[in-house]
Each structure stands twice: as C-alpha cells, then as structure tokens.
Enzyme design. Structure first.
Site, PDB file in Angstrom:
ATOM      1  N   HIS A 168      -3.375  -1.752   3.231  1.00 28.08           N
ATOM      2  CA  HIS A 168      -2.361  -1.614   4.284  1.00 28.08           C
ATOM      3  C   HIS A 168      -2.708  -0.410   5.142  1.00 28.08           C
ATOM      4  CE1 HIS A 168       1.512  -1.797   6.302  1.00 28.08           C
ATOM      5  NE2 HIS A 168       1.534  -0.486   6.211  1.00 28.08           N
ATOM      6  N   ASP A 208      14.126  -5.102   3.724  1.00 27.42           N
ATOM      7  CA  ASP A 208      13.335  -4.271   4.639  1.00 27.42           C
ATOM      8  C   ASP A 208      13.496  -4.743   6.076  1.00 27.42           C
ATOM      9  OD1 ASP A 208      11.306  -2.310   5.412  1.00 27.42           O
ATOM     10  OD2 ASP A 208      10.155  -4.094   5.905  1.00 27.42           O
ATOM     11  N   ARG A 254      16.991   0.931  11.369  1.00 21.27           N
ATOM     12  CA  ARG A 254      16.370   2.258  11.545  1.00 21.27           C
ATOM     13  C   ARG A 254      15.844   2.429  12.963  1.00 21.27           C
ATOM     14  NH1 ARG A 254      11.887   1.971   7.549  1.00 21.27           N
ATOM     15  NH2 ARG A 254      11.279   3.965   8.425  1.00 21.27           N
ATOM     16  N   SER A 279       9.700   1.113   2.766  1.00 23.45           N
ATOM     17  CA  SER A 279       9.558  -0.069   3.618  1.00 23.45           C
ATOM     18  C   SER A 279       8.190  -0.723   3.394  1.00 23.45           C
ATOM     19  CB  SER A 279       9.728   0.376   5.077  1.00 23.45           C
ATOM     20  OG  SER A 279       9.255  -0.576   5.973  1.00 23.45           O
ATOM     21  N   LYS A 320       7.342  -4.377   0.871  1.00 19.15           N
ATOM     22  CA  LYS A 320       6.696  -5.584   1.433  1.00 19.15           C
ATOM     23  C   LYS A 320       5.377  -5.870   0.737  1.00 19.15           C
ATOM     24  CE  LYS A 320       6.675  -4.033   5.691  1.00 19.15           C
ATOM     25  NZ  LYS A 320       7.461  -3.386   6.700  1.00 19.15           N
TER      26      LYS A 320
HETATM   27  N1  URA Z   1       5.644   0.404   8.922  1.00 23.33           N
HETATM   28  C1  URA Z   1       6.521  -0.216   8.095  1.00 23.33           C
HETATM   29  O1  URA Z   1       6.271  -1.296   7.591  1.00 23.33           O
HETATM   30  N2  URA Z   1       7.696   0.419   7.850  1.00 23.33           N
HETATM   31  C2  URA Z   1       8.017   1.614   8.360  1.00 23.33           C
HETATM   32  O2  URA Z   1       9.073   2.119   8.087  1.00 23.33           O
HETATM   33  C3  URA Z   1       7.099   2.228   9.230  1.00 23.33           C
HETATM   34  C4  URA Z   1       5.908   1.607   9.484  1.00 23.33           C
END
Ligand code: URA
Length: 436
Positions: free
Chosen positions: A82, A161, A168, A183, A187
C-alpha cells in the site's frame, strides 16, 4: 450506551475500553450513531489521540464492519503493498505482476485519485475495456490462478471506513495519524492478506511532509499489524519530486509497460524492485536468499518478459485489450502537446511534486472532487528532473492537453513549481528508511 459520555471521555483524554470502541464503530456503521456525534468524537481523537491498544481495537472493529476475504484456501503467501499516495506513483501496475511472477499471491484492492495524487484504478481504466469491478469470487479465482487481481474497493469491504473517511473529509479530521492508520489498515487487512508492505511517502507531494511524521504513521500501522498477527514492513520513500517521468493516467500506463519490459526510468524500477523484495522478505519466501541476489532475480523477471506476460493476462481476464502492451496507440492520447521550457540556464534544483500534481489535475488528469470525471489521455512528461542541467529555452517537460482553457494557469503553476539555480543539488536518496 450514552455516546455523549464516550465523546466526553475522549475529549478529556481518557481511555475508552474495548466494548465502548466497538460500540461506536458498530453504531455508526449501522446508522444508529448520527454524523454529528461521530464528528465530535473524531475531533476529540484528533486532539487527544488513542493509545496503541485502543487503536488496535478500533481498527479491528472497522475491519469487521463488513466482508473480510478468506484466502486461507489459496496456496502460497498472500501479500499486498500500500502506498500512502504520491505524484507519478504508478508502482502498483508494475509491482503486482512482478510479485506474482516471483511466486507471491497479490490480492490488490486499490483506490481512485483525489486532488494532486493519482489512483491505480484510474490508471487501469485508461486501458480500453479494463473492468476494476469484478465480483469477489472472480477476484479470488484470479488471485488463485494468475497470482494477482486488480480491483476497486467494494461497498462490502470495511464500510465503516467508507463512512468515516467521507465524514473526516468534511470535518477537518483527515490529517490525524491514528485515524489515517486505522483507515488504511482496516481496508488492507480485509483483503485477507498474510502480510503487508507499506510505501510511506515523504515530501512535498505526500500526505506526510516530514520524515518524523512519516515514521510515526508507518510505526503506527506496523503496531496495528502486530496486534493482529500480520507482519507489516514499511519503506519511507522520497516524494519531493514526481516518481518516474510521467504524470497522467494513459501516460503512466505506457511508462509502466516500459518498466515491465525492463526499459523504465531507474527511480521507478528501483522502488518497485525494492518493494517486491520487501514483500518476499516479509512473506518469508526465499528467506535464505540474499537481498542483492533477490533484487537481481526480480530485474530478470522484468527483462525476460515474465512480469509483462502476467500483466497482459490480467488485462485480458479483466476485460481489457492486452494488445496495448505492444501497441501504445490503442491507449487514449491527448490531441495536443506543447513543450514547457526553461526560463534561464542552470541546474534544476527542485520540482515541487504537489504543484506539478495539481497542474496535471488542472489539465483533467485528476479530480478536484469525488464527482469529477477524468481525461485519461492528458498529463505531463518530464524530459529533465531534479539535478539535471538545462540551457535557456531548453524543454523541461511536455504538456499533453485536450482543452487549452487552463493552459496558461498550468504554465504559471509549473513556473512556480520548478526552481532553476546554480546548484549543486543534494538530492535525498529514494529510500529514506526501512522499518519493520
Ligand atoms: N488514505 C486512506 O485510505 N485513509 C486515510 O485516512 C488517508 C489516506
């Protein structure tokens, strides 16, 4: 449960217990807890943060708010990468087939670009026919048979999320390390992976502008992984200038294809190879192999066409036209191209990644808001990067555009973003730090 008491508790900097944290996530996902109360709670977290064990429970609740893929029946190590997002970051397109060619299983669920950063899904969608919306069963079958699948987040994966991120975004609580870490990790762990490698970008084009912040974010995610028995490694990498030579969806696909045949820019190739080497390491595949040998083997998988063959196959399996791998004219292109030239002779001392990312977005390569559509053919191709010498009037980059409405503003932004001076330039290394 009296949620107002939990908000008050966090506002005072007190710890919430496991049941309280789970109740907040569950009630919010189910629509029982209203946005205004969750907004207040998030702002309390923004100022008071969370302890490591609170964050582990919070993330686990987010992870289990929806479907968690079960890949346990697939043989081999399931590993993903990621990136926290950058400009010109097309690594995923090369990394997924390269890691699969090296024997890993890569269930990659990616996102779209927003603001100055690009997204893997938008790049893939510039390939005619490529469908990022595969049913979960088909995705798992692709990971099983080819070693990789490339899809977008479904509504069923980590729905907490999805709701929290949207909230947010409009309550000034995005820039908060525990909330970012939970977050991302909720995922990623919902993909059913055994382990994860993070590319945490640092610099002008990144979320994290300083090495200290990037280190804290990376360590927070590593700690969350550890609490769930998922080994996580992180590379902190330079995002003070764009990665590779192109910004813009179709242009980045072409550059990825060049890299998949071993002819890409060195920074992009090096970072991709480093990240896959780290994936093999964290998966304890070839644990005895020395790092330099492993990296040489990965470069061979680019040179000998193994990684490219897998990319062509995944394109075909997901509905795209694999002939793009050989014939770039099948990809969308912009109608016009014009050079952006140096206003004086000297050394390119800096290329502000965020500004050039915004310039590409203004051409139509990215979205200002989630609802905007994308022009896949437009973007920027750098002919010179940081540290290069330029003569007065020499082209630094090429602007690919369809609509000249924003061209003057784009030129102005590029003029401000690219600093030419007397040098010398002390460029930071591409890989700044390695954390595990
Ligand atoms: N990328 C994400 O998936 N979540 C965040 O909060 C910030 C960047």
């Amino acid at each position: 449960m009296r949620f107002v008491e939990l908000i008050r508790k966090k506002r005072r900097g007190l710890r919430l217990d496991d049941g309280e944290l789970r109740a907040l996530v569950e009630a919010y996902t189910e629509g029982i807890l209203p946005d205004y109360q969750m907004s207040a709670f998030l702002m309390a977290v923004y100022f008071q943060s969370m302890e490591a064990d609170e964050l582990a429970v919070w993330t686990e609740a987010m992870l289990h708010s929806g479907q968690v893929l079960d890949l346990s029946h697939l043989s081999g190590a399931k590993v993903d990468k990621h990136s926290t997002g950058g400009v010109g970051d097309k690594v995923s397109l090369i990394l997924a087939p390269l890691a699969a060619a090296a024997g890993l299983k890569v269930p990659m669920i990616s996102g779209r670009g927003l603001g100055h950063t690009g997204g893997t899904l938008d790049k893939l969608e510039s390939i005619p026919g490529f469908d990022v919306n595969q049913p979960v069963e088909r995705f798992i079958e692709l990971v099983d048979t080819l070693g990789l699948g490339l899809i977008g987040q479904t509504g069923e994966i980590a729905p907490a999320d999805k709701k929290l991120y949207a909230l947010r975004d409009v309550t000034a609580t995005v820039e908060c390390i525990p909330l970012i870490a939970s977050s991302i990790m909720s995922k990623k762990l919902a993909e059913g992976i055994d382990s994860l490698v993070l590319d945490v970008k640092v610099g002008s084009g990144a979320f994290m502008k300083t090495l200290d912040d990037a280190r804290e974010l990376a360590q927070t995610m590593i700690d969350i992984g550890r609490s769930m028995d998922r080994p996580v490694r992180a590379l902190l990498t330079d995002m003070d200038q764009p990665l590779g030579d192109t910004i813009g969806n179709s242009l980045e696909v072409i550059e990825s294809l060049d890299t998949l045949r071993g002819e890409g820019p060195e920074d992009l190739t090096e970072l991709t190879v480093e990240l896959v080497a780290e994936m093999l390491d964290v998966a304890a595949e070839d644990a005895d192999e020395d790092r330099d040998h492993r990296k040489r083997r990965l470069r061979e998988l680019l040179q000998d066409g193994s990684a490219m063959e897998l990319f062509a196959r995944i394109i075909e399996e997901q509905g795209g036209d694999p002939r793009v791998c050989e014939d770039y004219s099948l990809l969308p292109t912009a109608a016009h191209a014009v050079d952006f030239t140096a206003a004086s002779a000297g050394i390119i001392e800096a290329i502000d990644a965020e500004s050039v990312g915004i310039a590409a977005m203004e051409l139509g390569a990215g979205r200002r808001t989630k609802e905007d559509s994308i022009d896949h053919g437009v973007g920027l191709t750098f002919l010179k990067k940081r540290g290069a010498e330029v003569a007065d009037g020499e082209p630094i980059l090429r602007i690919h555009y369809n609509d000249d409405q924003n061209l003057a503003a784009v030129r102005q932004r590029l003029t401000e973003a690219i600093r030419i001076g007397d040098g010398p330039v002390e460029a930071p290394p591409l890989i700044l730090e390695r954390l595990s």
